[in-house]
Design a protein around this motif. Sequence first.
Motif, PDB file in Angstrom:
ATOM      1  N   GLN A   8     -38.876  -0.387 -41.647  1.00  0.00           N
ATOM      2  CA  GLN A   8     -39.215  -1.103 -42.862  1.00  0.00           C
ATOM      3  C   GLN A   8     -39.220  -0.165 -44.073  1.00  0.00           C
ATOM      4  O   GLN A   8     -39.289   1.050 -43.924  1.00  0.00           O
ATOM      5  N   THR A  32     -43.697  -8.824 -52.672  1.00  0.00           N
ATOM      6  CA  THR A  32     -42.952  -8.697 -51.415  1.00  0.00           C
ATOM      7  C   THR A  32     -42.537 -10.039 -50.810  1.00  0.00           C
ATOM      8  O   THR A  32     -41.440 -10.118 -50.218  1.00  0.00           O
ATOM      9  N   LEU A  35     -39.024 -10.970 -52.205  1.00  0.00           N
ATOM     10  CA  LEU A  35     -37.915 -10.029 -52.124  1.00  0.00           C
ATOM     11  C   LEU A  35     -36.930 -10.460 -51.039  1.00  0.00           C
ATOM     12  O   LEU A  35     -37.321 -11.069 -50.041  1.00  0.00           O
ATOM     13  N   ARG A  38     -37.720 -10.007 -46.981  1.00  0.00           N
ATOM     14  CA  ARG A  38     -39.107  -9.643 -47.303  1.00  0.00           C
ATOM     15  C   ARG A  38     -39.847  -9.027 -46.127  1.00  0.00           C
ATOM     16  O   ARG A  38     -40.774  -8.229 -46.325  1.00  0.00           O
ATOM     17  N   TYR A  41     -40.348  -5.092 -45.741  1.00  0.00           N
ATOM     18  CA  TYR A  41     -41.252  -4.313 -46.600  1.00  0.00           C
ATOM     19  C   TYR A  41     -42.663  -4.300 -46.010  1.00  0.00           C
ATOM     20  O   TYR A  41     -43.163  -5.324 -45.524  1.00  0.00           O
ATOM     21  N   SER A  88     -47.165  -7.020 -42.671  1.00  0.00           N
ATOM     22  CA  SER A  88     -46.891  -6.795 -44.089  1.00  0.00           C
ATOM     23  C   SER A  88     -47.812  -5.754 -44.712  1.00  0.00           C
ATOM     24  O   SER A  88     -47.550  -5.275 -45.815  1.00  0.00           O
ATOM     25  N   LYS A 341     -41.353  -4.703 -58.967  1.00  0.00           N
ATOM     26  CA  LYS A 341     -40.496  -5.732 -58.375  1.00  0.00           C
ATOM     27  C   LYS A 341     -39.058  -5.592 -58.884  1.00  0.00           C
ATOM     28  O   LYS A 341     -38.101  -5.673 -58.104  1.00  0.00           O
TER      29      LYS A 341
END
Length: 423
Positions: A8, A32, A35, A38, A41, A88, A341
């Motif tokens: 990741q 996140t 993204l 996602r 991440y 996450s 971001k």
Amino acid sequence: MAHEKASQKDIVILGGSYGGVSTAHYLLKHVTPRLPHRTSYQVILVSSSFQAMCRPACPRALISDDVFPQEKLFVDIPQAFEQYPKDSFRFIHGTATQLNHTNRTVSIATAVGNIETIHIEYHALVIATGSSTPSPLHGLNRDADSLKTSWIEFRKALPTASHIIIAGGGPAGIETAGELGEYLNGRKGGWFGLSSPKVSITVVTAGSKILPALRPTIAAKAEEYLAAVGVTVIKNARVKSVMPMGAGTDSALTSETTVTLDNGKTLEADLYIPATGTTPNTKFIHESLLAADGRINTNPTTLRVDEAGPRVYAIGDVANYSPPAIHHILEAVPVLCTNLKRDLLHAFDGNGIGELRNTTAGDRIFKPDMRESQLVPIGKSKGVGAAMGWALPSYAVWAIKGRDYWLWMLGPVWSGRHWVKER
């Protein structure tokens, strides 16, 4: 020694106080999840303490555990992030020991079990390590247990103290003097101070007035409130030396102290509390990234650390983009996360850059409100201050800050409720 390189993309946040915890919540709620890919991440939050705490409350909290609900004063960090998908987020209990911004790695000395050093390759980095106080009574210089141990030691010495000296005329020094004065001496009504306080409390400040961030009339009112609880102020004098060396710090927290001022005057204290500013926690950072005051040289509009390479940011007391203040940190979080971001989308190699093309061009700009804003409680019922350039009456300072030193406001910050809506 372990090297960690997961599949990741790691977004590493160093620091578990207002800036670090808030940035982690904001990223997990608004960045996140939006993204491309996602799930690749992971937000990693590194903190030397398992618990976050409301540092502004220390001047009152150091007196007794009974003045605040301890579960509100100290908040478990990992528990606050259980609301997010497990993969996450990761919490590491440890301290950053070295940042290699060329190789984009950060070394962490873990604080659980057998101490080891791990090395994390970061895709993005947010430095929010804050600052340390000269007195261990005033903050999480290490962890919550160390702070509580300092409070216990101080409380044992307090009943026999007859002379207390506090160095520093800023909010921490004045608030501590006011809390101790009211607790030990009570509060006298009327226009005159206590003529014979039970405990002599003296504030020493190098300035011509206390509370330099506030106008003279407000500072004068603060001095009036201090006199009512038996506190005297010595101005235009700096503490030149203390004996024993290290008085008021971990090595000699409650020792009897001889305080020598730069005007030649000597004072004796049963307890000495240094409250002369803070020191940024930047020992692990190369000097090329630091400003003259020791803080991280941060782009004042984007909050990037431009000299550290792409996707590196700093926020809070450790950064030099604005004067240290909680409201500046909370204003900065959405700016930092929005710009991060954009940087993450720029770095994405694929069709995800289409989302970037559809956003408003340019970075989000940080513009701190530099109007006179500072609230200083003096005991449990009085206070002085200003907000957005307007002087506030004592009862307003009490209602906003003095009743619980921001605990009412910081609960939602720690839990993430403050960041539910994108800002």
